[in-house]
Design a protein around this motif. Structure first.
Motif, short mmCIF file in Angstrom:
data_model
loop_
_atom_site.label_atom_id
_atom_site.label_comp_id
_atom_site.label_asym_id
_atom_site.label_seq_id
_atom_site.Cartn_x
_atom_site.Cartn_y
_atom_site.Cartn_z
N ASP A 311 -5.45 143.20 -22.01
CA ASP A 311 -5.32 141.84 -21.51
C ASP A 311 -4.35 141.03 -22.35
O ASP A 311 -3.51 140.29 -21.81
CB ASP A 311 -6.70 141.17 -21.51
CG ASP A 311 -6.68 139.80 -20.86
OD1 ASP A 311 -6.44 139.73 -19.64
OD2 ASP A 311 -6.89 138.79 -21.56
N THR A 336 -5.05 141.18 -14.59
CA THR A 336 -5.93 140.45 -15.50
C THR A 336 -7.30 140.21 -14.87
O THR A 336 -8.32 140.20 -15.58
CB THR A 336 -5.30 139.12 -15.92
OG1 THR A 336 -4.93 138.36 -14.74
CG2 THR A 336 -4.05 139.36 -16.76
N ASN A 340 -10.77 141.52 -16.57
CA ASN A 340 -11.88 140.60 -16.81
C ASN A 340 -13.15 141.08 -16.13
O ASN A 340 -14.26 140.94 -16.67
CB ASN A 340 -11.52 139.19 -16.32
CG ASN A 340 -12.64 138.20 -16.52
OD1 ASN A 340 -13.01 137.86 -17.64
ND2 ASN A 340 -13.21 137.74 -15.41
N SER A 424 -9.33 136.88 -25.59
CA SER A 424 -9.41 138.34 -25.72
C SER A 424 -9.24 138.77 -27.17
O SER A 424 -9.89 139.71 -27.64
CB SER A 424 -8.35 139.01 -24.84
OG SER A 424 -8.67 138.88 -23.47
#
Length: 460
Positions: A311, A336, A340, A424
């Motif tokens: 990420d 992304t 997630n 992240s």
């Protein structure tokens, strides 16, 4: 003795397909409401209700201070008292109606002064958070009672998270479409009708879901759990707090959910792409299905670390590329969103494991308290994202319903691109020191099995 045998037999029963579907439906329908509030409430406050982004930010933070008190009280009560339908199932029967009504009231536009509107927004938002908590805690906690099998509990966590991500994503798809279909009305009327329809559909899904759930796992011996027991279990569960610290940085990704409306509206000038983003988010939720396969080969901790590293890399690349190419923007948003989606069930599975750790240390199972941490942290993340977005919009000079300056547009892009990368990075650093992995959990399961066998022998 009969109860012990019964519990053992029920632990061996497989969870039916209907139960998996029902459990999915409850999370899916519940998160219609979560998605509505998490994605659209800030935009509704600033561009429809007419209060400032700064005022909205203060409301979000006050609500979380209240939740810090309300959440553990709610969880403790659930761990100490059983409903007639089971430990958690009874709550799932009546909470859907309250969650639905509270969500709709958040999107009303009363004819009041600005101060009156701020007060109305504060009361309805805080009430929504309280009622959502009373639904979300038993939803997650009941997964540990549907089955005693570790693999099935992991599968339930995946199914639940697919429902959660799908519900949030679906709100991003359907609400813009409903608003567009109601374009002949005022924006306030558009939101009221769209939210009422969407929340009503979520209510039906939640009611169906709770009707399929069965609680199979019960204590091997009757024992009353008191307030001190719950607090002792919480205090002993040091690994839970580390997971929640990791989970809280979800708010950095939730910034994307809060500000994506502004990004598509002002940076890209393509509000119709909100529906496409919702489709992407919903589709990426299906990526959670690969997680059970990955967990057979890799530790959840290592999967989580790898996802965070990817990420960060993708977002740094995006920052230097910019957002002038729409195709690249949508590809990166897809990547992304998929990454997630993988992180959330990892958190749920790791929380499930800490329940056995706490039980070994204290002799008490306090599922609600453990999962109340996830509920509180999840709502806190949404609030931090909303408050942070509101403050950011104020700092970069955002003016509702106007052409934005380049400085404002750059600030919005920074929030969408770099803020999640920072989250992240923080998660990755915390994960490196997390020590309660699958091997430690298996040892605790053996200890609990030995205790159960000892109880069985003593009862003969």
């Amino acid at each position: 003795m009969e109860n012990i045998i019964k519990n053992k037999l029920e632990l061996n029963n497989s969870v039916s397909l209907q139960e998996y579907i029902g459990y999915f439906c409850y999370g899916f329908g519940q998160c219609f409401n979560y998605g509505l509030v998490g994605t659209f409430i800030l935009f509704f406050y600033t561009d429809v209700l007419g209060i400032s982004a700064a005022a909205a930010s203060i409301i979000f933070l006050i609500a979380r201070v209240w939740d810090a008190f309300c959440n553990p009280v709610c969880a403790t009560t659930m761990d100490m008292r059983r409903t007639k339908s089971g430990k958690f199932k009874g709550y799932l029967k009546f909470m859907p109606i309250f969650v639905t009504i509270s969500t709709i009231t958040c999107f009303l536009t009363p004819d009041l002064s600005i101060d009156g509107k701020i007060m109305y927004a504060a009361v309805t938002y805080i009430l929504w958070g309280t009622l959502y908590t009373a639904s979300d805690i038993p939803f997650w906690s009941v997964s540990t009672l549907i089955s005693g099998n570790t693999r099935e509990k992991a599968n339930l966590a995946c199914v639940a998270n697919i429902g959660v991500a799908g519900g949030i994503g679906t709100s991003s798809i359907l609400i813009p479409l409903l608003l567009n279909a109601l374009s002949g009305h005022s924006m306030a009327t558009q939101y009221f009708i769209a939210v009422a329809i969407f929340s009503g559909l979520g209510f039906l899904l939640m009611m169906y879901g709770q009707s399929t759930i069965k609680e199979r796992v019960a204590p091997l011996k009757a024992e009353k759990v008191g307030f001190k027991d719950v607090m002792s279990a919480l205090k002993a569960n040091r690994h839970l707090f580390k997971i929640l610290a990791i989970f809280i940085f979800k708010f950095c990704y939730d910034v994307v959910q809060s500000i994506i409306v502004y990004f598509f509206t002002y940076n890209l000038g393509r509000t119709e792409l909100l529906a496409a983003f919702g489709i992407i988010s919903t589709a990426c939720a299906l990526g959670i299905l690969v997680l059970p396969v990955l967990t057979k080969k890799f530790r959840k901790k290592d999967i989580f670390i790898g996802v965070c590293a990817l990420d960060i890399l993708v977002r740094i690349i995006w920052y230097f590329i910019g957002y002038s190419d729409l195709t690249i923007v949508m590809i990166i948003l897809t990547i992304t969103a998929f990454l997630n989606a993988l992180t959330i069930p990892c958190v749920s599975m790791m929380i499930q494991e800490t329940i056995e750790y706490s039980e070994v240390k204290t002799g008490k199972r306090c599922e609600a308290v453990a999962f109340s941490g996830q509920t509180f942290t999840g709502i806190l993340a949404v609030a931090l994202a909303g408050a942070g977005t509101g403050l950011l919009l104020t700092m970069v000079g955002y003016v509702p319903n106007q052409i934005q300056t380049n400085y404002t547009l750059d600030g919005i892009f920074l929030a969408v691109c770099i803020v999640p990368a920072i989250g992240s990075l923080c998660r990755l650093l915390l994960l490196l020191s997390y020590s309660y992995t699958e091997d430690e959990h298996k040892k605790d399961l053996l200890i609990l099995e030995e205790r159960a066998n000892a109880i069985k022998l003593n009862s003969k």
